[in-house]
Design a protein around this motif. Sequence first.
Motif, PDB file in Angstrom:
ATOM      1  N   SER A  87     -53.731 104.476  49.730  1.00 16.94           N
ATOM      2  CA  SER A  87     -52.870 103.297  49.648  1.00 16.94           C
ATOM      3  C   SER A  87     -53.062 102.497  50.924  1.00 16.94           C
ATOM      4  CB  SER A  87     -51.401 103.701  49.481  1.00 16.94           C
ATOM      5  OG  SER A  87     -50.563 102.562  49.420  1.00 16.94           O
ATOM      6  N   HIS A 144     -53.895  96.281  37.167  1.00 16.52           N
ATOM      7  CA  HIS A 144     -54.168  97.715  37.093  1.00 16.52           C
ATOM      8  C   HIS A 144     -55.419  97.952  36.265  1.00 16.52           C
ATOM      9  CE1 HIS A 144     -49.801  97.112  37.582  1.00 16.52           C
ATOM     10  NE2 HIS A 144     -49.873  98.156  38.375  1.00 16.52           N
ATOM     11  N   VAL A 152     -58.746 107.805  37.366  1.00 10.37           N
ATOM     12  CA  VAL A 152     -58.004 107.267  38.500  1.00 10.37           C
ATOM     13  C   VAL A 152     -57.386 105.933  38.086  1.00 10.37           C
ATOM     14  CG1 VAL A 152     -58.103 106.472  40.899  1.00 10.37           C
ATOM     15  CG2 VAL A 152     -59.507 108.404  40.155  1.00 10.37           C
ATOM     16  N   GLY A 181     -60.400 103.175  49.713  1.00 13.82           N
ATOM     17  CA  GLY A 181     -59.503 102.044  49.911  1.00 13.82           C
ATOM     18  C   GLY A 181     -59.849 101.212  51.131  1.00 13.82           C
ATOM     19  N   LEU A 197     -63.765 101.924  46.341  1.00  9.81           N
ATOM     20  CA  LEU A 197     -63.078 102.666  45.288  1.00  9.81           C
ATOM     21  C   LEU A 197     -62.645 104.054  45.739  1.00  9.81           C
ATOM     22  CD1 LEU A 197     -65.121 101.931  42.018  1.00  9.81           C
ATOM     23  CD2 LEU A 197     -62.789 101.227  42.524  1.00  9.81           C
ATOM     24  N   TYR A 252     -55.944 102.563  39.365  1.00  2.00           N
ATOM     25  CA  TYR A 252     -55.956 101.669  40.510  1.00  2.00           C
ATOM     26  C   TYR A 252     -54.962 100.546  40.256  1.00  2.00           C
ATOM     27  CZ  TYR A 252     -60.440 103.970  41.495  1.00  2.00           C
ATOM     28  OH  TYR A 252     -61.423 104.898  41.742  1.00  2.00           O
ATOM     29  N   TRP A 291     -53.660 100.363  45.817  1.00  6.70           N
ATOM     30  CA  TRP A 291     -53.506 101.819  45.805  1.00  6.70           C
ATOM     31  C   TRP A 291     -54.302 102.446  44.667  1.00  6.70           C
ATOM     32  CZ3 TRP A 291     -51.451 102.966  41.085  1.00  6.70           C
ATOM     33  CH2 TRP A 291     -50.606 102.009  40.491  1.00  6.70           C
ATOM     34  N   ALA A 292     -54.455 103.786  44.769  1.00  8.12           N
ATOM     35  CA  ALA A 292     -55.145 104.552  43.733  1.00  8.12           C
ATOM     36  C   ALA A 292     -54.464 105.905  43.619  1.00  8.12           C
ATOM     37  CB  ALA A 292     -56.626 104.734  44.082  1.00  8.12           C
ATOM     38  N   THR A 300     -63.504  94.839  39.416  1.00  8.28           N
ATOM     39  CA  THR A 300     -64.341  95.842  40.053  1.00  8.28           C
ATOM     40  C   THR A 300     -65.790  95.653  39.640  1.00  8.28           C
ATOM     41  OG1 THR A 300     -64.707  98.226  40.376  1.00  8.28           O
ATOM     42  CG2 THR A 300     -63.965  97.526  38.197  1.00  8.28           C
ATOM     43  N   GLU A 326     -51.544 110.770  45.107  1.00  6.72           N
ATOM     44  CA  GLU A 326     -52.105 109.570  45.712  1.00  6.72           C
ATOM     45  C   GLU A 326     -53.493 109.833  46.267  1.00  6.72           C
ATOM     46  OE1 GLU A 326     -50.806 107.293  49.583  1.00  6.72           O
ATOM     47  OE2 GLU A 326     -49.616 106.556  47.867  1.00  6.72           O
ATOM     48  N   ARG A 327     -54.441 108.999  45.895  1.00  8.01           N
ATOM     49  CA  ARG A 327     -55.784 109.058  46.466  1.00  8.01           C
ATOM     50  C   ARG A 327     -55.807 108.254  47.766  1.00  8.01           C
ATOM     51  NH1 ARG A 327     -59.986 110.470  42.969  1.00  8.01           N
ATOM     52  NH2 ARG A 327     -59.207 111.934  41.416  1.00  8.01           N
TER      53      ARG A 327
END
Length: 473
Positions: free
Chosen positions: A397, A369, A375, A437, A434, A377, A385-386, A410, A394-395
Motif C-alpha cells: 500500500s 479496481h 491479486v 507498489g 505490480l 489492485y 494498494w494490492a 495496467t 496486504e501485498r
Amino acid sequence: MGADRMAEVQLDDVTEPEPQQDPVAPSRTAARARALLRRWWPAPVTVVLALVAAQMVADRRDEAAAERLRATPGVLAETVTAPLEAAPWGTADAMGLLMSGTRTADGLIAGVLTPGSGEPAAVVALDPGTGEERWRAEIGVLVTEDGYTRSAACTSGSDGPAATLWCAVTDGPSGDVGPVTTRLVEVDLAARAVVSARELEPGAEATVVGDVLVVGVRRDDGVVLTGSDVRGTERWRTEVDDPVDPSFWSGWLVSAGGHLFVQGTAATWAVDPADGRIEADADALYAARGDALVAVPTTGALRLLGPDGSATATLDGYPLYLSPDDGSAPGVQPVSAPDGSGSVVRGVEAATGRTLWERPGESGPRSGHLMLDGVLYGTDLTVVWAVDALTGAERWSVTAPPVDGTGLMTDGRHLLRAEREDGTADLVLSAYDLGSGRRAWTTPVPDGVDSLWSWDGALYGYGSDGREMVLLR
C-alpha cells in the motif's frame, strides 16, 4: 614451491625496501595490497556486468509475465514508458467508433457511425495505428432526403476478432415523426460489405450472444424474444409480460456477461440466450464476476443470484467493477460497503454472501479496481494498494498524489494512474510496480490531453471536448 611461485607472481613488480627502511612489515603489506589490486582490477567491472546481466534476466522475466497477462482483455498490449509520445488519431468521430468498435480478423477496428440528418448510418473500419478510415459500408437507408438513422447497434457475439457484424438499424424521416423502418443488416468484415438485410418490425432490437441471434419485438403488453441461429432457424421463443419502458427508444435489449437483459416498465429481466429461459427479474439487474446476476431492489439488501438466477444470498454493499479481470479467485466477489461514516472493501464469498475479509477503502467515482493472478489492485483518492483476493492479506500500500480519472490501467508490468500533484497542476501519468507498489516513474501527459482512456490494448488521450484524440506510446 608452488606457493612461493604464486607469491612471486602477485608481487612481481614490488620494489624491495632499502635495508635501512624500518619497519619492513607495513611496506610489504601495502605493496601486497597494491599488487593484488593491480592483479584483480577487473573485479569491480565484473560485478557491475553481473548486476547488469541479472537485471536483464529480471526484465526478461517481467516482460514474459507481462506478455502472459496481456492475454487478458483490458490489459495494454505494450509496456508503457516515459516520456509519452502522442500521435494524432482519427477524426472527430473516432471516439464514438471506438466505443462501438469490434476488432476484425485483418486487424482493423470496425465501429458504427450514425452521422445525423441527411446521411445514413455506416459501419466504418479504422486503422488501429493511425485512426484513418480504411473502408465503410452503409447500413442505413434514408426514407426521405433529410431523413436519418434513429438508432444503429451492431454486435458480433464474440470477444475475439470478428468475421461478421449483425446490426439492428432503424431509419426514419426528419424530426420525430414516423413511420420508421427497422432492418437486420449483416456486414461481412472480410468482404467489407453488406451481404444481407431483412425487415423487422418497427422499433425491434437485435443482439448476438455466441452463435445465437436474438430479436426482440415490442408489444403493448410485453416483449417477444426470438432466438435463432444466425441463418434464421428458430431455436426458442419467449414472452416477457412487461412492456418496454416508453423512455427507451433503443437500447432496451442488451447482452452482458452471458445474459440477455430486457428493460421493462416494471422491472429489468434477465434471459438465458441459450434456451430463452427467464432467469430473474428485479428493479435493476446486472452481471458481476463470473456472469453472476445481482439484483438491486428499490429497498432492502442486494441479492447475489448466481450465474443462473437461482441463488438467494444477500449482500451488504455493491460489487466492485473490475477491469481488467482475468477470472482468478473465481469464488470471491469484491464489494464496497458502508462502514460508519466511511466505507470498506470486502472480499465476499460469491455463493453465500459471507464476508471473507475487509480493509478500509474509500471507493467512489475516482476509484478503480482490477484483478490479475489472484491479486486485487485498487486505488482510492490518494492511495494505491494490492491485496490477496482470497485472504485479504496486504501485498503493499502506497500513498499517491490525488487521482484524476476513473480507475486503474495496467500494461502487465505496472499500474498506470492519471494524477495531479495538486488541484491546479498539469495532468501526469504515474507507473506503480505490480509486485511492490514502488512508483517507477511519473511523466507529464502531452499538451492538450485532459483525459486518458484504454481500449483494446491501446492507450488514448483526448481533450476536454472529446473531439481531438491521440494515440499514446
